[in-house]
Write a protein that holds these residues in place. Sequence first.
Motif, PDB file in Angstrom:
ATOM      1  N   ARG A 130      41.352  -7.119 115.136  1.00  0.00           N
ATOM      2  CA  ARG A 130      40.153  -6.837 115.935  1.00  0.00           C
ATOM      3  C   ARG A 130      39.521  -5.501 115.544  1.00  0.00           C
ATOM      4  NH1 ARG A 130      41.404  -8.617 122.212  1.00  0.00           N
ATOM      5  NH2 ARG A 130      42.078 -10.751 121.738  1.00  0.00           N
ATOM      6  N   GLY A 131      40.102  -4.843 114.558  1.00  0.00           N
ATOM      7  CA  GLY A 131      39.536  -3.584 114.095  1.00  0.00           C
ATOM      8  C   GLY A 131      40.072  -2.345 114.786  1.00  0.00           C
ATOM      9  N   GLU A 132      41.088  -2.514 115.636  1.00  0.00           N
ATOM     10  CA  GLU A 132      41.684  -1.368 116.324  1.00  0.00           C
ATOM     11  C   GLU A 132      42.535  -0.568 115.344  1.00  0.00           C
ATOM     12  OE1 GLU A 132      41.440  -0.162 119.434  1.00  0.00           O
ATOM     13  OE2 GLU A 132      40.087  -1.748 120.102  1.00  0.00           O
ATOM     14  N   SER A 133      42.413   0.726 115.415  1.00  0.00           N
ATOM     15  CA  SER A 133      43.267   1.608 114.626  1.00  0.00           C
ATOM     16  C   SER A 133      44.406   2.054 115.542  1.00  0.00           C
ATOM     17  CB  SER A 133      42.459   2.814 114.148  1.00  0.00           C
ATOM     18  OG  SER A 133      43.306   3.705 113.464  1.00  0.00           O
ATOM     19  N   ILE A 134      45.551   1.404 115.380  1.00  0.00           N
ATOM     20  CA  ILE A 134      46.686   1.675 116.268  1.00  0.00           C
ATOM     21  C   ILE A 134      47.974   1.442 115.491  1.00  0.00           C
ATOM     22  CG2 ILE A 134      46.677  -0.681 117.179  1.00  0.00           C
ATOM     23  CD1 ILE A 134      47.529   0.507 119.919  1.00  0.00           C
ATOM     24  N   GLY A 135      48.918   2.319 115.659  1.00  0.00           N
ATOM     25  CA  GLY A 135      50.198   2.183 114.990  1.00  0.00           C
ATOM     26  C   GLY A 135      51.152   1.302 115.773  1.00  0.00           C
ATOM     27  N   LEU A 136      52.084   0.700 115.073  1.00  0.00           N
ATOM     28  CA  LEU A 136      53.076  -0.156 115.723  1.00  0.00           C
ATOM     29  C   LEU A 136      53.909   0.636 116.730  1.00  0.00           C
ATOM     30  CD1 LEU A 136      54.350  -2.948 115.996  1.00  0.00           C
ATOM     31  CD2 LEU A 136      55.800  -2.392 114.022  1.00  0.00           C
ATOM     32  N   THR A 137      54.240   1.866 116.410  1.00  0.00           N
ATOM     33  CA  THR A 137      55.001   2.701 117.346  1.00  0.00           C
ATOM     34  C   THR A 137      54.216   2.926 118.632  1.00  0.00           C
ATOM     35  OG1 THR A 137      56.109   3.805 115.515  1.00  0.00           O
ATOM     36  CG2 THR A 137      56.143   4.935 117.639  1.00  0.00           C
ATOM     37  N   THR A 138      52.916   3.092 118.527  1.00  0.00           N
ATOM     38  CA  THR A 138      52.065   3.272 119.702  1.00  0.00           C
ATOM     39  C   THR A 138      52.058   2.009 120.554  1.00  0.00           C
ATOM     40  OG1 THR A 138      50.701   4.870 118.533  1.00  0.00           O
ATOM     41  CG2 THR A 138      49.721   3.837 120.475  1.00  0.00           C
ATOM     42  N   VAL A 139      52.045   0.854 119.892  1.00  0.00           N
ATOM     43  CA  VAL A 139      52.097  -0.419 120.623  1.00  0.00           C
ATOM     44  C   VAL A 139      53.412  -0.497 121.405  1.00  0.00           C
ATOM     45  CG1 VAL A 139      52.181  -2.942 120.416  1.00  0.00           C
ATOM     46  CG2 VAL A 139      50.562  -1.624 119.023  1.00  0.00           C
ATOM     47  N   TYR A 140      54.534  -0.230 120.744  1.00  0.00           N
ATOM     48  CA  TYR A 140      55.832  -0.265 121.424  1.00  0.00           C
ATOM     49  C   TYR A 140      55.865   0.704 122.610  1.00  0.00           C
ATOM     50  CZ  TYR A 140      58.472  -3.201 118.158  1.00  0.00           C
ATOM     51  OH  TYR A 140      58.962  -4.260 117.425  1.00  0.00           O
ATOM     52  N   ARG A 141      55.411   1.922 122.396  1.00  0.00           N
ATOM     53  CA  ARG A 141      55.451   2.942 123.450  1.00  0.00           C
ATOM     54  C   ARG A 141      54.603   2.523 124.658  1.00  0.00           C
ATOM     55  NH1 ARG A 141      54.317   6.957 120.432  1.00  0.00           N
ATOM     56  NH2 ARG A 141      52.071   6.913 120.740  1.00  0.00           N
ATOM     57  N   ASN A 142      53.413   1.995 124.398  1.00  0.00           N
ATOM     58  CA  ASN A 142      52.548   1.566 125.490  1.00  0.00           C
ATOM     59  C   ASN A 142      53.076   0.331 126.195  1.00  0.00           C
ATOM     60  OD1 ASN A 142      49.854   3.097 125.880  1.00  0.00           O
ATOM     61  ND2 ASN A 142      50.252   3.169 123.683  1.00  0.00           N
TER      62      ASN A 142
END
Length: 119
Positions: A41-53
């Motif tokens: 979807r064009g989001e700039s997000i790291g996998l670690t950030t996904v896990y943390r959130n």
Amino acid sequence: MTSRPLTGQRTTRQREAIAAVLAGTDDFLSAQQLHDELTSRGESIGLTTVYRNLQALADADQVDAIWDGTGETRYRHCSAGHHHHLVCRSCGAGVEVQATPVEKWAAAVAREHGYTDIA
């Protein structure tokens, strides 16, 4: 689904994006699947950030988290109230089941087998 602000934490663009993906499906998704969808979807997000959130959302009871039996935790938009899930092991589709009938059934089976304090 708009995530409620977590105590002592601010709602971030990344958390809102994760919540939006989860709100758009009835399936349980892994962190990797969420990350893949977000980046598509064009989001700039790291996998670690996904896990943390996801962990923060699960801790705040804003998402349901289940272990899928393969070592992976999968997440889904959380409905209100205590409930259980039936989840397809092949595709990840899930359905919520009200807790009372499930817990009555579990208590009856426990009694039948001599258990008194089940979890």
